[in-house]
Design a protein around this motif. Structure first.
Motif, PDB file in Angstrom:
ATOM      1  N   UNK A   1      -4.089  -8.802  35.096  1.00  0.00           N
ATOM      2  CA  UNK A   1      -5.034  -7.792  34.616  1.00  0.00           C
ATOM      3  C   UNK A   1      -6.465  -8.210  34.918  1.00  0.00           C
ATOM      4  N   UNK A   2      -6.775  -9.482  34.669  1.00  0.00           N
ATOM      5  CA  UNK A   2      -8.126  -9.988  34.924  1.00  0.00           C
ATOM      6  C   UNK A   2      -8.517  -9.820  36.386  1.00  0.00           C
ATOM      7  N   UNK A   3      -7.594 -10.156  37.282  1.00  0.00           N
ATOM      8  CA  UNK A   3      -7.938 -10.187  38.705  1.00  0.00           C
ATOM      9  C   UNK A   3      -8.319  -8.818  39.241  1.00  0.00           C
ATOM     10  N   UNK A   4      -7.714  -7.765  38.714  1.00  0.00           N
ATOM     11  CA  UNK A   4      -7.999  -6.417  39.207  1.00  0.00           C
ATOM     12  C   UNK A   4      -9.079  -5.735  38.365  1.00  0.00           C
ATOM     13  N   UNK A   5      -8.855  -5.658  37.054  1.00  0.00           N
ATOM     14  CA  UNK A   5      -9.727  -4.841  36.211  1.00  0.00           C
ATOM     15  C   UNK A   5     -11.099  -5.467  35.980  1.00  0.00           C
ATOM     16  N   UNK A   6     -11.141  -6.780  35.870  1.00  0.00           N
ATOM     17  CA  UNK A   6     -12.421  -7.459  35.618  1.00  0.00           C
ATOM     18  C   UNK A   6     -13.010  -8.020  36.909  1.00  0.00           C
ATOM     19  N   UNK A   7     -12.264  -8.913  37.550  1.00  0.00           N
ATOM     20  CA  UNK A   7     -12.791  -9.506  38.780  1.00  0.00           C
ATOM     21  C   UNK A   7     -12.976  -8.461  39.866  1.00  0.00           C
ATOM     22  N   UNK A   8     -12.076  -7.494  39.939  1.00  0.00           N
ATOM     23  CA  UNK A   8     -12.206  -6.438  40.944  1.00  0.00           C
ATOM     24  C   UNK A   8     -13.476  -5.627  40.758  1.00  0.00           C
ATOM     25  N   UNK A   9     -13.792  -5.305  39.510  1.00  0.00           N
ATOM     26  CA  UNK A   9     -15.037  -4.585  39.225  1.00  0.00           C
ATOM     27  C   UNK A   9     -16.245  -5.450  39.580  1.00  0.00           C
ATOM     28  N   UNK A  10     -16.210  -6.703  39.169  1.00  0.00           N
ATOM     29  CA  UNK A  10     -17.293  -7.625  39.514  1.00  0.00           C
ATOM     30  C   UNK A  10     -17.469  -7.742  41.027  1.00  0.00           C
ATOM     31  N   UNK A  11     -16.373  -7.902  41.752  1.00  0.00           N
ATOM     32  CA  UNK A  11     -16.459  -8.055  43.207  1.00  0.00           C
ATOM     33  C   UNK A  11     -17.175  -6.879  43.856  1.00  0.00           C
ATOM     34  N   UNK A  12     -16.858  -5.680  43.403  1.00  0.00           N
ATOM     35  CA  UNK A  12     -17.482  -4.485  43.997  1.00  0.00           C
ATOM     36  C   UNK A  12     -18.952  -4.391  43.617  1.00  0.00           C
ATOM     37  N   UNK A  13     -19.273  -4.702  42.370  1.00  0.00           N
ATOM     38  CA  UNK A  13     -20.678  -4.726  41.956  1.00  0.00           C
ATOM     39  C   UNK A  13     -21.458  -5.743  42.779  1.00  0.00           C
TER      40      UNK A  13
ATOM     41  N   UNK B   1     -13.044   2.441  39.973  1.00  0.00           N
ATOM     42  CA  UNK B   1     -11.937   3.098  39.288  1.00  0.00           C
ATOM     43  C   UNK B   1     -10.624   2.330  39.411  1.00  0.00           C
ATOM     44  N   UNK B   2     -10.494   1.470  40.406  1.00  0.00           N
ATOM     45  CA  UNK B   2      -9.250   0.739  40.607  1.00  0.00           C
ATOM     46  C   UNK B   2      -8.912  -0.081  39.365  1.00  0.00           C
ATOM     47  N   UNK B   3      -7.678   0.024  38.915  1.00  0.00           N
ATOM     48  CA  UNK B   3      -7.272  -0.720  37.732  1.00  0.00           C
ATOM     49  C   UNK B   3      -5.772  -0.677  37.544  1.00  0.00           C
TER      50      UNK B   3
ATOM     51  N   UNK C   1      -4.160  -7.148  26.656  1.00  0.00           N
ATOM     52  CA  UNK C   1      -4.815  -7.526  27.905  1.00  0.00           C
ATOM     53  C   UNK C   1      -5.619  -6.374  28.494  1.00  0.00           C
ATOM     54  N   UNK C   2      -5.077  -5.190  28.428  1.00  0.00           N
ATOM     55  CA  UNK C   2      -5.762  -4.020  28.975  1.00  0.00           C
ATOM     56  C   UNK C   2      -7.067  -3.761  28.220  1.00  0.00           C
ATOM     57  N   UNK C   3      -7.004  -3.829  26.879  1.00  0.00           N
ATOM     58  CA  UNK C   3      -8.207  -3.610  26.077  1.00  0.00           C
ATOM     59  C   UNK C   3      -9.273  -4.653  26.387  1.00  0.00           C
ATOM     60  N   UNK C   4      -8.842  -5.919  26.524  1.00  0.00           N
ATOM     61  CA  UNK C   4      -9.766  -6.985  26.905  1.00  0.00           C
ATOM     62  C   UNK C   4     -10.493  -6.637  28.193  1.00  0.00           C
ATOM     63  N   UNK C   5      -9.735  -6.177  29.178  1.00  0.00           N
ATOM     64  CA  UNK C   5     -10.326  -5.916  30.492  1.00  0.00           C
ATOM     65  C   UNK C   5     -11.302  -4.744  30.449  1.00  0.00           C
ATOM     66  N   UNK C   6     -10.961  -3.719  29.716  1.00  0.00           N
ATOM     67  CA  UNK C   6     -11.841  -2.554  29.661  1.00  0.00           C
ATOM     68  C   UNK C   6     -13.073  -2.813  28.799  1.00  0.00           C
ATOM     69  N   UNK C   7     -12.938  -3.694  27.812  1.00  0.00           N
ATOM     70  CA  UNK C   7     -14.125  -4.136  27.080  1.00  0.00           C
ATOM     71  C   UNK C   7     -15.087  -4.857  28.001  1.00  0.00           C
ATOM     72  N   UNK C   8     -14.545  -5.651  28.919  1.00  0.00           N
ATOM     73  CA  UNK C   8     -15.387  -6.348  29.891  1.00  0.00           C
ATOM     74  C   UNK C   8     -16.062  -5.372  30.842  1.00  0.00           C
TER      75      UNK C   8
END
Length: 260
Positions: A112-124, A92-94, A156-163
């Motif tokens: 945005x990338x570091x938290x919303x995309x990379x952060x999600x990847x890191x937790x997965x 949920x962090x974003x 940027x936000x839309x990009x991250x949530x699409x990812x």
């Protein structure tokens, strides 16, 4: 029937110190989960933990920057070692950003990338081997309606949530035979402290007017309550949703389908 219980399940929720993450953490705590909050704002996480414990639940907070893989892996490993398993992960962090392509800087995009995309990847990345080893688990990613429809000034936000949405599909496909379910939910506007802060910063003196205007962008005529997002998250992470994987659930007051 005593449905949607999470007794004896270890649940990790990132960004559980406020807003949607806090609502999910409190809901899971009420339903019997052993809640672990990963939060950059440790004080906010402690406040959520205090509410869960006061209501008779179990919860802990772990100071963690989801953008730092080494810290995420170490934190997850500690939770797994202490509990012997990890049953549920809610990403949920974003963070948000307002701007179109022209006024989104490289620094904005990287943040945005570091938290919303990379952060999600890191937790997965940090939990998937454990879920495979223990015979299954549930992952829920918080995406957004911005992953499905065009939203003004949210490049940027839309990009991250699409990812986030497409990561959901990939994980669901790759690990379906490991008994790991992965879904996402996509809120429209939710009345959180972020919204109040955004209005105060950008529309001083016009907060009630702008709040009403933003609320009316949802056909249902209001913003969602964080607890409503928490209830959907509970269902998707419960055993009752055992037949659901690889799916995104809009919770948007009709925004995607009725705004025409």
């Amino acid at each position: 029937m005593n449905m949607f219980r999470l007794d004896h399940k270890v649940a990790v929720i990132t960004g559980g110190g406020s807003g949607i993450g806090q609502a999910i953490a409190k809901c899971f705590g009420t339903q019997g989960a052993d809640v672990h909050i990963l939060e950059l704002n440790e004080e906010g996480g402690k406040a959520t933990v205090a509410e869960i414990v006061a209501a008779g639940g179990k919860a802990q907070v772990h100071a963690c920057n989801v953008a730092d893989q080494a810290v995420v892996v170490s934190t997850m490993d500690g939770i797994i070692k202490a509990n012997g398993r990890l049953d549920i992960l809610v990403n949920c962090a974003g963070i948000a950003h307002v701007g179109n392509l022209e006024n989104t800087s490289e620094q904005d995009l990287d943040r945005i990338y570091s938290v919303n995309i990379k952060g999600t990847y890191n937790c997965l990345y940090a939990v998937i081997k454990q879920m495979k080893a223990q015979g299954g688990g549930v992952i829920l990613n918080v995406a957004s309606i911005a992953a499905s429809v065009g939203i003004p000034d949210r490049f940027a936000y839309s990009m991250s949530k699409g990812a986030v949405f497409t990561m959901t599909l990939s994980v669901a496909k790759d690990y379906i035979h490991d008994n790991i379910r992965c879904n996402s939910l996509s809120p429209a506007r939710v009345h959180t402290p972020f919204v109040d802060g955004f209005l105060a910063k950008n529309y001083p003196g016009r907060e009630p007017e702008m709040f009403e205007k933003l609320s009316k962008t949802q056909p249902i005529g209001r913003m969602a309550k964080p607890a409503e997002i928490g209830s959907l998250a509970l269902y998707l992470c419960s055993d009752e949703a055992g037949f659901i994987t690889g799916t995104d659930y809009p919770i948007d007051g009709g925004f995607i389908t009725l705004n025409n």
